[in-house]
Motif scaffolding. Structure first.
Motif, PDB file in Angstrom:
ATOM      1  N   UNK A 272     -21.344  12.356  56.851  1.00 31.17           N
ATOM      2  CA  UNK A 272     -22.170  11.960  55.723  1.00 31.17           C
ATOM      3  C   UNK A 272     -21.554  12.483  54.431  1.00 31.17           C
ATOM      4  N   UNK A 273     -21.530  11.656  53.409  1.00 28.98           N
ATOM      5  CA  UNK A 273     -20.983  12.089  52.129  1.00 28.98           C
ATOM      6  C   UNK A 273     -22.065  12.800  51.305  1.00 28.98           C
ATOM      7  N   UNK A 274     -22.518  13.948  51.841  1.00 28.26           N
ATOM      8  CA  UNK A 274     -23.522  14.761  51.148  1.00 28.26           C
ATOM      9  C   UNK A 274     -22.831  15.667  50.125  1.00 28.26           C
ATOM     10  N   UNK A 275     -22.180  15.054  49.168  1.00 35.01           N
ATOM     11  CA  UNK A 275     -21.295  15.744  48.238  1.00 35.01           C
ATOM     12  C   UNK A 275     -22.074  16.597  47.246  1.00 35.01           C
ATOM     13  N   UNK A 276     -21.551  17.789  46.984  1.00 35.38           N
ATOM     14  CA  UNK A 276     -22.218  18.713  46.083  1.00 35.38           C
ATOM     15  C   UNK A 276     -21.211  19.745  45.575  1.00 35.38           C
ATOM     16  N   UNK A 277     -21.524  20.430  44.467  1.00 38.82           N
ATOM     17  CA  UNK A 277     -20.680  21.557  44.052  1.00 38.82           C
ATOM     18  C   UNK A 277     -20.842  22.717  45.030  1.00 38.82           C
ATOM     19  N   UNK A 278     -19.899  23.637  45.017  1.00 39.84           N
ATOM     20  CA  UNK A 278     -20.024  24.854  45.821  1.00 39.84           C
ATOM     21  C   UNK A 278     -21.151  25.704  45.240  1.00 39.84           C
ATOM     22  N   UNK A 279     -22.140  26.077  46.039  1.00 38.16           N
ATOM     23  CA  UNK A 279     -23.241  26.898  45.509  1.00 38.16           C
ATOM     24  C   UNK A 279     -22.743  28.246  44.992  1.00 38.16           C
ATOM     25  N   UNK A 280     -23.406  28.751  43.966  1.00 42.58           N
ATOM     26  CA  UNK A 280     -23.029  30.026  43.401  1.00 42.58           C
ATOM     27  C   UNK A 280     -23.706  31.198  44.086  1.00 42.58           C
ATOM     28  N   UNK A 281     -23.395  32.391  43.617  1.00 41.12           N
ATOM     29  CA  UNK A 281     -24.025  33.600  44.132  1.00 41.12           C
ATOM     30  C   UNK A 281     -25.530  33.551  43.868  1.00 41.12           C
ATOM     31  N   UNK A 282     -25.894  32.958  42.724  1.00 37.35           N
ATOM     32  CA  UNK A 282     -27.298  32.771  42.360  1.00 37.35           C
ATOM     33  C   UNK A 282     -27.621  31.289  42.475  1.00 37.35           C
ATOM     34  N   UNK A 283     -28.800  30.962  42.975  1.00 37.06           N
ATOM     35  CA  UNK A 283     -29.205  29.568  43.125  1.00 37.06           C
ATOM     36  C   UNK A 283     -29.200  28.854  41.783  1.00 37.06           C
ATOM     37  N   UNK A 284     -28.849  27.581  41.826  1.00 39.27           N
ATOM     38  CA  UNK A 284     -28.834  26.705  40.644  1.00 39.27           C
ATOM     39  C   UNK A 284     -27.751  27.068  39.636  1.00 39.27           C
ATOM     40  N   UNK A 285     -26.777  27.862  40.053  1.00 40.21           N
ATOM     41  CA  UNK A 285     -25.613  28.156  39.212  1.00 40.21           C
ATOM     42  C   UNK A 285     -24.355  27.915  40.035  1.00 40.21           C
ATOM     43  N   UNK A 286     -24.068  26.643  40.339  1.00 40.46           N
ATOM     44  CA  UNK A 286     -22.940  26.332  41.221  1.00 40.46           C
ATOM     45  C   UNK A 286     -21.591  26.587  40.567  1.00 40.46           C
ATOM     46  N   UNK A 287     -20.580  26.675  41.406  1.00 39.77           N
ATOM     47  CA  UNK A 287     -19.221  26.807  40.920  1.00 39.77           C
ATOM     48  C   UNK A 287     -18.749  25.529  40.263  1.00 39.77           C
ATOM     49  N   UNK A 288     -17.900  25.685  39.281  1.00 38.28           N
ATOM     50  CA  UNK A 288     -17.384  24.534  38.535  1.00 38.28           C
ATOM     51  C   UNK A 288     -16.067  24.064  39.143  1.00 38.28           C
ATOM     52  N   UNK A 289     -16.005  22.790  39.463  1.00 39.75           N
ATOM     53  CA  UNK A 289     -14.762  22.173  39.916  1.00 39.75           C
ATOM     54  C   UNK A 289     -14.018  21.622  38.697  1.00 39.75           C
ATOM     55  N   UNK A 290     -12.718  21.474  38.805  1.00 39.81           N
ATOM     56  CA  UNK A 290     -11.994  20.776  37.748  1.00 39.81           C
ATOM     57  C   UNK A 290     -12.428  19.318  37.761  1.00 39.81           C
ATOM     58  N   UNK A 291     -12.939  18.836  36.656  1.00 38.97           N
ATOM     59  CA  UNK A 291     -13.361  17.456  36.538  1.00 38.97           C
ATOM     60  C   UNK A 291     -12.615  16.794  35.403  1.00 38.97           C
ATOM     61  N   UNK A 292     -11.502  16.231  35.700  1.00 41.18           N
ATOM     62  CA  UNK A 292     -10.654  15.648  34.665  1.00 41.18           C
ATOM     63  C   UNK A 292     -10.395  14.184  35.010  1.00 41.18           C
ATOM     64  N   UNK A 293      -9.499  13.581  34.306  1.00 44.71           N
ATOM     65  CA  UNK A 293      -9.122  12.203  34.607  1.00 44.71           C
ATOM     66  C   UNK A 293      -7.616  12.092  34.773  1.00 44.71           C
ATOM     67  N   UNK A 294      -7.237  11.134  35.578  1.00 48.17           N
ATOM     68  CA  UNK A 294      -5.854  10.669  35.565  1.00 48.17           C
ATOM     69  C   UNK A 294      -5.816   9.452  34.656  1.00 48.17           C
ATOM     70  N   UNK A 295      -4.681   9.213  34.067  1.00 48.25           N
ATOM     71  CA  UNK A 295      -4.612   8.114  33.127  1.00 48.25           C
ATOM     72  C   UNK A 295      -3.367   7.279  33.280  1.00 48.25           C
ATOM     73  N   UNK A 296      -3.417   6.106  32.697  1.00 47.60           N
ATOM     74  CA  UNK A 296      -2.229   5.276  32.534  1.00 47.60           C
ATOM     75  C   UNK A 296      -1.668   5.656  31.167  1.00 47.60           C
ATOM     76  N   UNK A 297      -0.516   6.292  31.153  1.00 47.06           N
ATOM     77  CA  UNK A 297       0.040   6.882  29.942  1.00 47.06           C
ATOM     78  C   UNK A 297       1.196   6.039  29.410  1.00 47.06           C
ATOM     79  N   UNK A 298       1.173   5.774  28.114  1.00 50.10           N
ATOM     80  CA  UNK A 298       2.237   5.010  27.469  1.00 50.10           C
ATOM     81  C   UNK A 298       3.429   5.920  27.216  1.00 50.10           C
ATOM     82  N   UNK A 299       4.624   5.439  27.502  1.00 46.79           N
ATOM     83  CA  UNK A 299       5.824   6.234  27.258  1.00 46.79           C
ATOM     84  C   UNK A 299       6.569   5.720  26.032  1.00 46.79           C
ATOM     85  N   UNK A 300       7.410   6.573  25.488  1.00 47.06           N
ATOM     86  CA  UNK A 300       8.269   6.156  24.377  1.00 47.06           C
ATOM     87  C   UNK A 300       9.375   5.230  24.853  1.00 47.06           C
ATOM     88  N   UNK A 301       9.590   5.197  26.161  1.00 47.56           N
ATOM     89  CA  UNK A 301      10.613   4.304  26.705  1.00 47.56           C
ATOM     90  C   UNK A 301      10.224   2.844  26.499  1.00 47.56           C
TER      91      UNK A 301
END
Length: 419
Positions: A272-301
């Motif tokens: 099951x895809x019961x996806x969630x952040x990693x719980x923290x030491x204290x409830x309701x303060x989960x660990x932060x994952x890197x949440x970034x983007x990949x992109x299509x990047x223009x080159x000078x070439x």
């Protein structure tokens, strides 16, 4: 995407995949737009481009695939005017180095084009106020749990450790929580964060705080409490990601961090895809994952090859459009970055789940800080080194935690100049 430091590896033989017959050729010999991608994105991109051939009139699109993300990065670092691509599908932390080296070119989007993305996504591909590409997909991991071993979603880190200890012998568990996707630096950041160590700090206004780091003593004490028996690892968290995926799929690990590029492997096994952040030491303060983007990047070439106009059109018409991202992510399977695509009914529950987990608790991936080594080591090397030092070598978690805090503080402060 993986952030493991695997080193340069070979390029797939016959990696260039020509997407033929897609566009009407022009009289100009320079009518081919070359896109570089890794071994997952490249073949998927080729398949999508074959389905619809009018994204940019008058140009042929050629996709060149490399064996993996690190091989692509190594090739792009070595690219020349003659050999380089016109567009490269890369990570957001490629932007500072690519812009400084003169290999990436800035682009300008209209207000309506910008509105398709969040400000944070555009920031991820920005260097010194200039945008260098179009966000394509969200890069993140999330934690899942085996419902045969775990009946309800855990609320705290300690709850997970207690379940592991209670079932370790009877269930033959090989670990409690392990990192199946993303490695022990990128993928494991949410574990660091859950225990009190973020790579860099933000204030209440979401502004970066310089000259400050996490509390190494507090973090180290949390590691002692949850991951150690005396000076030895209690087995809950392996110091390496080796074997994690197989062990989780075999029912020998109750919790695992997986990447959003591999969810289909787990669905195929009935998880099951019961996806969630990693719980923290204290409830309701989960660990932060890197949440970034990949992109299509223009080159000078692209400009040097005479195809800059066509490459820019491909960026906006295909990579940055709702239609383009829906088509692409149906095959690729990652959470789409573009707002319209993210809301499309055809996007899977797993893709939405990763997006939701990132929304709950994530940290922007800022290459200017993470790639910096002003503190004596960059993030990518210092993060897994901590786990090895404490969980394998038996070094003191607090002493090593304070060393790590000093490294990350120095790297963030020094990286300010590159934002």
């Amino acid at each position: 995407m993986t952030k493991k430091r695997l080193g340069a590896v070979g390029v797939i033989a016959a990696a260039a995949i020509a997407v033929s017959g897609l566009f009407v050729p022009s009289a100009n010999a320079n009518n081919t737009i070359v896109v570089w991608a890794d071994g997952d994105r490249g073949p998927n991109l080729e398949k999508v481009l074959k389905e619809k051939g009018d994204w940019v009139s008058g140009y042929t699109i050629t996709v060149k695939s490399f064996s993996n993300f690190d091989a692509l990065k190594d090739a792009f670092d070595k690219a020349t005017d003659a050999s380089g691509p016109d567009i490269v599908m890369g990570a957001n932390d490629w932007v500072p180095t690519g812009a400084k080296s003169g290999k990436l070119a800035p682009i300008t989007l209209t207000a309506s084009q910008k509105a398709r993305f969040t400000a944070g996504q555009l920031f991820d591909l920005t260097y010194k106020g200039k945008l260098y590409g179009v966000p394509v997909d969200v890069n993140n991991v999330a934690m899942i749990y085996n419902t045969d071993l775990v009946k309800t979603a855990p609320k705290t880190f300690g709850e997970m450790v207690a379940l592991y200890k209670a079932n370790k012998a009877s269930k033959g568990l090989k670990a409690g929580l392990c990192v199946a996707g993303g490695g022990m630096s990128w993928g494991a950041h949410s574990i660091f964060s859950a225990l009190g160590a973020d790579a860099y700090q933000f204030d209440s206004r979401d502004k970066i705080v310089y000259n400050r780091s996490f509390n190494g003593t507090t973090f180290g004490k949390n590691v002692r409490t949850h991951l150690l028996d005396g000076k030895k690892s209690n087995g809950f968290l392996p110091a390496s990601d080796a074997g994690c995926k197989d062990n989780f799929l075999d029912g020998k690990v109750p919790y695992a961090i997986i990447g959003n590029w591999e969810w289909k492997d787990y669905v195929a096994k009935g998880f099951t895809m019961n996806l969630m952040p990693v719980p923290g030491v204290v409830a309701n303060k989960p660990g932060k994952m890197f949440g970034s983007v990949s992109g299509a990047l223009l080159t000078t070439f692209a400009a040097k090859h005479g195809v800059e106009a066509g490459a820019k059109s491909l960026l906006t018409n295909f990579f940055g459009s709702t239609d383009g991202q829906v088509r692409y992510q149906k095959v690729e399977g990652r959470p789409p970055a573009e707002k319209g695509a993210a809301l499309d009914a055809t996007v899977s529950a797993a893709q939405r789940g990763f997006g939701a987990a990132a929304t709950l608790s994530s940290l922007p991936q800022i290459g200017a800080f993470l790639n910096n080594n002003a503190g004596g080591a960059n993030y990518w090397d210092s993060a897994p080194a901590y786990w090895t030092a404490v969980l394998v070598d038996g070094k003191d978690a607090v002493v090593e935690g304070n060393k790590l805090a000093a490294i990350w503080r120095a790297n963030t402060t020094a990286g300010k100049a590159d934002l």
